[in-house]
Design an enzyme around this catalytic site. Structure first.
Site, mmCIF file in Angstrom:
data_model
loop_
_atom_site.group_PDB
_atom_site.id
_atom_site.type_symbol
_atom_site.label_atom_id
_atom_site.label_comp_id
_atom_site.label_asym_id
_atom_site.label_seq_id
_atom_site.Cartn_x
_atom_site.Cartn_y
_atom_site.Cartn_z
ATOM 1 N N ASP A 137 0.832 -1.187 0.000
ATOM 2 C CA ASP A 137 0.000 0.000 0.000
ATOM 3 C C ASP A 137 0.875 1.248 0.000
ATOM 4 O OD1 ASP A 137 -2.233 -1.597 0.129
ATOM 5 O OD2 ASP A 137 -2.428 -1.446 2.311
ATOM 6 N N LYS A 138 0.323 2.346 -0.469
ATOM 7 C CA LYS A 138 1.060 3.601 -0.579
ATOM 8 C C LYS A 138 1.788 3.958 0.709
ATOM 9 C CE LYS A 138 0.414 8.553 -1.405
ATOM 10 N NZ LYS A 138 -0.558 9.623 -1.706
#
Length: 315
Positions: A137-138
């Site tokens: 995830d970012k």
């Protein structure tokens, strides 16, 4: 097409969140008649939803994904693979509305000269994932492996699929989760389509091992070992255990101690795509997580808080 239901929110806001695009882009799609509410085209961005089914027909786009000079620490590299220590705040690959500042842009910048990139074909973002075997995830930091050619990509993908890869994450949680193995299928949230949910729509098998390494009052330092790779798996499972990750605004709440979810891909063990020998990579705990745990009064178990990365190969 993207389908979802929402209630009590503006149409443009709901479309933006469900499709992962900007509010302005959502408003443009609505004005172009690309959004149906209850089977009818609605062209008013301010329309407040009442629980109807919303259908979105995204506009086909072919953005140019270009090389960028983005510094990403490298843990290991040979002719078959590249192992990175991904910083938080960096998307793994382009997504609708975000075509710069990703790991893919950095990879293109590393292996293609910035000058003379005019010949690179414009691609849809879902097609521009050179060598990406798995994703983080970012706002999740840590070990990320990238294949450097098709054969390596196929071999690594097979290793992930056959569960021959060991992934170990560290998380700081609000609440102390129950230790052991959690088997809880994960699907799309029935209302908030940008979120995942235990159960949810079309749930898929998801399994994670949890161990509490230390506690500090109501907080815990948790080791997570996912055996499957569902979207947001560790975050959703910890929320299900009533111990959401510190700073996770999607599944928990904002924290004054850290500006993102306190989740780090700490260790990865994989078979080498050419030799089959087991490689082990460890990315040190990033400073923001180290500071957050200290601010909560937590102490790090011996050997966990390291300053330098490590790489070992089984004999």
């Amino acid at each position: 097409m993207v389908c979802f239901r929402a209630e009590g929110v503006r149409l443009d806001q709901a479309v933006a969140e469900a499709c992962g695009i900007s509010r302005a882009r959502a408003q443009a799609w609505i004005a172009e008649g690309r959004v149906r509410v209850g089977g009818k085209v609605v062209d008013k961005a301010a329309y407040r939803l009442k629980g109807e089914e919303v259908e979105v027909f995204p506009k086909e786009e072919r953005p140019l994904v270009v090389p960028e000079d983005l510094p990403i620490p490298i843990l290991y590299e040979d002719k078959d693979l590249l192992v990175l220590n991904k910083p938080p705040g960096l998307l793994t690959h382009p997504a609708p509305g975000v075509y710069t500042g990703t790991v893919v842009n950095a990879l293109l910048g590393r292996y293609f000269p910035v000058e003379g990139t005019e010949g690179l074909a414009a691609e849809r973002p879902e097609e521009v994932r050179p060598g990406i075997v798995h994703r983080l995830d970012k706002d999740t930091s840590g070990v990320l492996v990238v294949a450097k050619h098709g054969g390596a990509l196929e071999a690594l993908a097979r290793a992930f699929r056959d569960r021959l890869v060991m992934k170990r994450y560290l998380a700081i949680t609000e609440g102390v989760p129950q230790e052991g193995t959690l088997i809880a299928p994960i699907g799309r949230h029935p209302v908030e389509r940008y979120k995942m949910h235990v159960g949810g729509i079309a749930p898929r098998y998801a399994e994670t091992d949890f161990q509490v390494l230390a506690t500090a009052g109501p907080y815990a330092l948790v080791e997570a070992r996912p055996h499957t790779g569902r979207t947001h798996q560790i975050r959703v499972h910890l929320k299900h255990l009533k111990a959401p990750i510190l700073g996770d605004e999607l599944y928990g709440r904002k924290s004054p101690h850290i500006g993102r979810q306190a989740l780090h891909a700490y260790e990865l063990r994989i078979p080498h795509p050419r030799t089959g020998r087991i490689l082990e990579f460890l990315a040190p705990v990033p400073p923001d997580m180290a500071r957050a745990w200290g601010a909560l009064g937590g102490r790090w178990p011996e050997g966990v808080l390291r300053e330098v990365p490590s790489y070992t190969e089984a004999q």
